[in-house]
Scaffold this motif. Sequence first.
Motif, short mmCIF file in Angstrom:
data_model
loop_
_atom_site.label_atom_id
_atom_site.label_comp_id
_atom_site.label_asym_id
_atom_site.label_seq_id
_atom_site.Cartn_x
_atom_site.Cartn_y
_atom_site.Cartn_z
N VAL A 99 0.83 -1.20 0.00
CA VAL A 99 0.00 0.00 0.00
C VAL A 99 0.87 1.25 0.00
N GLU A 100 1.96 1.24 0.76
CA GLU A 100 2.87 2.39 0.80
C GLU A 100 3.49 2.65 -0.56
N GLN A 101 3.76 1.57 -1.31
CA GLN A 101 4.30 1.74 -2.66
C GLN A 101 3.28 2.43 -3.55
N LEU A 102 2.02 2.05 -3.42
CA LEU A 102 0.96 2.70 -4.19
C LEU A 102 0.80 4.17 -3.80
N LEU A 103 0.88 4.44 -2.50
CA LEU A 103 0.67 5.80 -2.00
C LEU A 103 1.91 6.69 -2.12
N GLY A 104 3.07 6.07 -2.35
CA GLY A 104 4.31 6.84 -2.38
C GLY A 104 4.77 7.27 -1.01
N VAL A 105 4.47 6.46 0.00
CA VAL A 105 4.84 6.79 1.38
C VAL A 105 6.25 6.32 1.67
N LYS A 106 7.06 7.19 2.23
CA LYS A 106 8.42 6.86 2.66
C LYS A 106 8.43 6.76 4.17
N VAL A 107 8.76 5.56 4.68
CA VAL A 107 8.72 5.37 6.13
C VAL A 107 10.08 5.71 6.74
N PRO A 108 10.12 6.08 8.03
CA PRO A 108 11.39 6.36 8.70
C PRO A 108 12.28 5.13 8.77
N LYS A 109 13.57 5.37 8.90
CA LYS A 109 14.54 4.28 8.97
C LYS A 109 14.26 3.37 10.16
N ARG A 110 13.79 3.94 11.25
CA ARG A 110 13.48 3.12 12.43
C ARG A 110 12.38 2.10 12.11
N VAL A 111 11.40 2.51 11.33
CA VAL A 111 10.32 1.60 10.95
C VAL A 111 10.89 0.44 10.14
N ASP A 112 11.78 0.74 9.19
CA ASP A 112 12.40 -0.32 8.39
C ASP A 112 13.07 -1.35 9.27
N TYR A 113 13.85 -0.90 10.25
CA TYR A 113 14.59 -1.81 11.10
C TYR A 113 13.66 -2.57 12.03
N MET A 114 12.64 -1.90 12.53
CA MET A 114 11.65 -2.59 13.37
C MET A 114 10.95 -3.69 12.57
N ARG A 115 10.64 -3.40 11.32
CA ARG A 115 9.98 -4.40 10.48
C ARG A 115 10.90 -5.60 10.24
N VAL A 116 12.17 -5.34 9.98
CA VAL A 116 13.11 -6.44 9.76
C VAL A 116 13.17 -7.34 11.01
N ILE A 117 13.23 -6.75 12.17
CA ILE A 117 13.29 -7.52 13.42
C ILE A 117 12.06 -8.41 13.55
N MET A 118 10.88 -7.84 13.34
CA MET A 118 9.66 -8.61 13.51
C MET A 118 9.50 -9.68 12.43
N MET A 119 9.89 -9.36 11.20
CA MET A 119 9.76 -10.35 10.13
C MET A 119 10.72 -11.51 10.32
N GLU A 120 11.93 -11.24 10.82
CA GLU A 120 12.88 -12.33 11.03
C GLU A 120 12.49 -13.17 12.25
N LEU A 121 11.92 -12.55 13.26
CA LEU A 121 11.36 -13.34 14.37
C LEU A 121 10.25 -14.25 13.85
N LEU A 285 18.85 -14.99 13.05
CA LEU A 285 19.39 -14.47 14.32
C LEU A 285 20.44 -13.40 14.06
N LYS A 286 21.31 -13.63 13.07
CA LYS A 286 22.32 -12.63 12.73
C LYS A 286 21.68 -11.32 12.27
N ILE A 287 20.65 -11.43 11.44
CA ILE A 287 19.98 -10.23 10.94
C ILE A 287 19.34 -9.45 12.08
N ILE A 288 18.66 -10.18 12.99
CA ILE A 288 17.99 -9.53 14.12
C ILE A 288 18.99 -8.80 15.00
#
Length: 407
Positions: A99-121, A285-288
């Motif tokens: 949806v963000e790609q459709l809307l052209g929304v740029k999220v903060p860097k913190r959001v990116d890293y939080m998402r990586v943590i949760m997706m790898e968990l 685990l390494k990524i997290i």
Amino acid sequence: MKDQELSNILNQNESKEHIDGQLYTLNLGPTHPATHGIFQNILTMDGERILHSEQTVGYIHRAFEKISERRNFTQITTLTDRMNYCSAPINNLGWHMTVEQLLGVKVPKRVDYMRVIMMELARIADHIVCNAVIGVDTGALTGFTYLFQDRERIYDMYEEVCGGRLTTNMGRIGGFERDFSERFHELLPEFLKGFPARLQEFADLLERNRIFMDRTIGAGAISAERALSYSFTGPNLRAAGVDYDVRVAHPYSPYEDFDFKIPVGTAGDTYDRFMVRQHEMWESLKIIEQAYNNLPSGPFHADVPEYYLPEKADVYTKMEALIYHFKIVMAETEVPKGEVYHAVEGGNGELGFYLVSDGGRTPYRLHFRRPCFIYYQAFPEMITGSVISDAVVTLSSLNVIAGELDA
């Protein structure tokens, strides 16, 4: 028995009744503990040997894609986590990125890293289910009891982020509903410290276990060529020797910031699929650790008031917040026209969202690329000629989640 003999017997069985009682039909499912879900395989058997298999899908059809045409973009999140419910946050966050790609929304860097943590968990939780169940289906229950304690620890962290455990509804368009809590900052380091030893213990139980290896090596093998022709992705494709991972081929969130390897097998059998997932847990685990140790400061959501629900306290005291809250909840905000496809590396492979918007308040068309639906099509080919016990462990190692079969 030679392949030609199997073919002759099968042809006879199709044109005549059972010959001397040698051939028979066996229903594996739809409600059988070894299928791990609601789906049916109608097997033509010669003793223990499988001559032919026919699947029946649709037992868990929910019409998610059509329902999405009558739901606003925020409400669709709760549909996505009911596909692969073993790694629901990946589904949720992948949808938000689309949806963000459709809307052209740029999220903060913190959001990116939080998402990586949760997706790898979530990836670790998904692989725990798959590999622990492969052990159970080969007669080894102990590893299941070991690793499921860690899956519960991951669910405790989910709960701190979104309040949910299995179906999480995690995140929002533009970021997260809430930042990592103090309790989360206690739970994650504890998990990172304790899980490696328990994962190694599980590995010691099974990876070089002669009984386990005899049961899994050669079972349900598929070549790289056949896997590609079926459009395999994820661990099941990498186990066949194809080095393809969405996180590397098409980085997002941004995975290019992190150092990790992509485990690849050679034989494409049950043992290789098990081992690829084993190694992927170590890489996750390494990524997290990298993401958590370098977690940027800043907001946990983008400044997009048209799509991100305001704080409840502001709704009661500020007119602007009340207006945005009403427009979001009542789907009064129209989105731009457009057509996008965004994919993430789900627990089972490439999880894609094809979204068509006509500028209205709901999607004009939405299609989910569900990796399990693709794997299950190859299942008859992978088990024909094998015995029933091989079919059980093959299905376990493909990690077919019933919720993804029929959206």
